[in-house]
Design a protein around this motif. Structure first.
Motif, PDB file in Angstrom:
ATOM      1  N   TYR A  22       0.856  -1.185   0.000  1.00 32.13           N
ATOM      2  CA  TYR A  22       0.000   0.000   0.000  1.00 32.13           C
ATOM      3  C   TYR A  22       0.896   1.240   0.000  1.00 32.13           C
ATOM      4  CZ  TYR A  22      -3.588  -3.332   1.300  1.00 32.13           C
ATOM      5  OH  TYR A  22      -4.437  -4.406   1.311  1.00 32.13           O
ATOM      6  N   VAL A  23       0.655   2.136  -0.931  1.00 33.47           N
ATOM      7  CA  VAL A  23       1.374   3.407  -0.972  1.00 33.47           C
ATOM      8  C   VAL A  23       0.467   4.440  -0.321  1.00 33.47           C
ATOM      9  CG1 VAL A  23       2.406   5.185  -2.429  1.00 33.47           C
ATOM     10  CG2 VAL A  23       2.576   2.760  -3.083  1.00 33.47           C
ATOM     11  N   GLY A  24       0.960   5.042   0.748  1.00 36.10           N
ATOM     12  CA  GLY A  24       0.179   6.043   1.464  1.00 36.10           C
ATOM     13  C   GLY A  24       0.839   7.404   1.440  1.00 36.10           C
ATOM     14  N   GLU A  25       0.095   8.412   1.005  1.00 31.69           N
ATOM     15  CA  GLU A  25       0.606   9.785   1.089  1.00 31.69           C
ATOM     16  C   GLU A  25       0.294  10.316   2.478  1.00 31.69           C
ATOM     17  OE1 GLU A  25      -0.642  12.302  -2.128  1.00 31.69           O
ATOM     18  OE2 GLU A  25       0.447  11.079  -3.599  1.00 31.69           O
ATOM     19  N   VAL A  26       1.296  10.834   3.130  1.00 24.52           N
ATOM     20  CA  VAL A  26       1.169  11.304   4.506  1.00 24.52           C
ATOM     21  C   VAL A  26       0.295  12.556   4.554  1.00 24.52           C
ATOM     22  CG1 VAL A  26       2.436  12.166   6.521  1.00 24.52           C
ATOM     23  CG2 VAL A  26       3.407  10.315   5.115  1.00 24.52           C
ATOM     24  N   THR A  27      -0.698  12.519   5.448  1.00 25.95           N
ATOM     25  CA  THR A  27      -1.596  13.667   5.608  1.00 25.95           C
ATOM     26  C   THR A  27      -1.374  14.387   6.931  1.00 25.95           C
ATOM     27  OG1 THR A  27      -3.329  12.240   6.521  1.00 25.95           O
ATOM     28  CG2 THR A  27      -3.369  12.652   4.134  1.00 25.95           C
ATOM     29  N   GLN A  28      -0.856  13.663   7.929  1.00 29.19           N
ATOM     30  CA  GLN A  28      -0.606  14.265   9.238  1.00 29.19           C
ATOM     31  C   GLN A  28       0.335  13.367  10.028  1.00 29.19           C
ATOM     32  OE1 GLN A  28      -4.102  15.405  11.410  1.00 29.19           O
ATOM     33  NE2 GLN A  28      -2.951  15.993  13.222  1.00 29.19           N
ATOM     34  N   VAL A  29       1.152  13.988  10.894  1.00 27.22           N
ATOM     35  CA  VAL A  29       2.082  13.248  11.750  1.00 27.22           C
ATOM     36  C   VAL A  29       1.972  13.782  13.166  1.00 27.22           C
ATOM     37  CG1 VAL A  29       4.511  12.713  12.202  1.00 27.22           C
ATOM     38  CG2 VAL A  29       3.696  12.869   9.840  1.00 27.22           C
ATOM     39  N   ILE A  30       1.935  12.856  14.130  1.00 28.32           N
ATOM     40  CA  ILE A  30       1.985  13.214  15.547  1.00 28.32           C
ATOM     41  C   ILE A  30       3.216  12.535  16.126  1.00 28.32           C
ATOM     42  CG2 ILE A  30       0.864  13.042  17.805  1.00 28.32           C
ATOM     43  CD1 ILE A  30      -1.830  12.793  16.292  1.00 28.32           C
ATOM     44  N   ASN A  31       4.106  13.318  16.732  1.00 29.13           N
ATOM     45  CA  ASN A  31       5.302  12.775  17.376  1.00 29.13           C
ATOM     46  C   ASN A  31       5.301  13.135  18.850  1.00 29.13           C
ATOM     47  OD1 ASN A  31       6.818  11.538  15.212  1.00 29.13           O
ATOM     48  ND2 ASN A  31       7.126  13.606  14.416  1.00 29.13           N
ATOM     49  N   LYS A  32       5.669  12.176  19.680  1.00 35.38           N
ATOM     50  CA  LYS A  32       5.823  12.427  21.110  1.00 35.38           C
ATOM     51  C   LYS A  32       7.311  12.594  21.410  1.00 35.38           C
ATOM     52  CE  LYS A  32       1.435  11.023  22.076  1.00 35.38           C
ATOM     53  NZ  LYS A  32       1.092  10.216  20.961  1.00 35.38           N
ATOM     54  N   LYS A  33       7.618  13.125  22.574  1.00 29.82           N
ATOM     55  CA  LYS A  33       9.012  13.272  22.974  1.00 29.82           C
ATOM     56  C   LYS A  33       9.490  11.986  23.657  1.00 29.82           C
ATOM     57  CE  LYS A  33       8.865  18.227  23.288  1.00 29.82           C
ATOM     58  NZ  LYS A  33       9.127  19.424  24.060  1.00 29.82           N
TER      59      LYS A  33
END
Length: 123
Positions: free
Chosen positions: A98-109
């Motif tokens: 599956y090829v997914g175009e990134v729409t949003q990213v959430i990163n924690k510390k």
């Protein structure tokens, strides 16, 4: 859980996800649908184990801290969450890419990823 997850490109930001045809998500994921890649922490081994056990697929969202964003489930306690829109699928033998175009990213510390190698989790 996915067999393989890797970055594909920066323009546009895209990911590759490989799913076995035996996995329950295989019947749900298709082109033009959204999905989330949850990068689990070392303390989330129980989530990975439930998500990878076909006999426990009905318990998948009972273990861990889950929420939804635009009807896409994601794990709130994960190190990172990468939301994608599936723009292409490629069937190959027992798996689909599956090829997914990134729409949003959430990163924690947090920097304690759950790692799996040669059939076991690394500590």
């Amino acid at each position: 859980t996915a067999t393989s997850v890797t970055s594909l490109s920066l323009e546009p930001p895209s990911m590759l996800v490989c799913i076995n045809h035996e996995a329950s998500i295989y019947e749900v994921l298709e082109k033009d649908t959204g999905f989330c890649i949850n990068f689990l922490t070392i303390n989330q081994r129980n989530v990975a184990e439930v998500c990878s056990d076909k006999n426990k697929e009905d318990q998948r969202f009972l273990i861990g801290n889950w929420s939804e964003m635009t009807k896409i489930p994601y794990n709130l306690d994960s190190q990172s969450n990468i939301f994608c829109l599936c723009v292409e699928t490629i069937k190959h033998n027992t798996h689909t890419v599956y090829v997914g175009e990134v729409t949003q990213v959430i990163n924690k510390k947090i920097s304690e990823p759950l790692l799996y190698k040669d059939g076991s989790y690394l500590s």
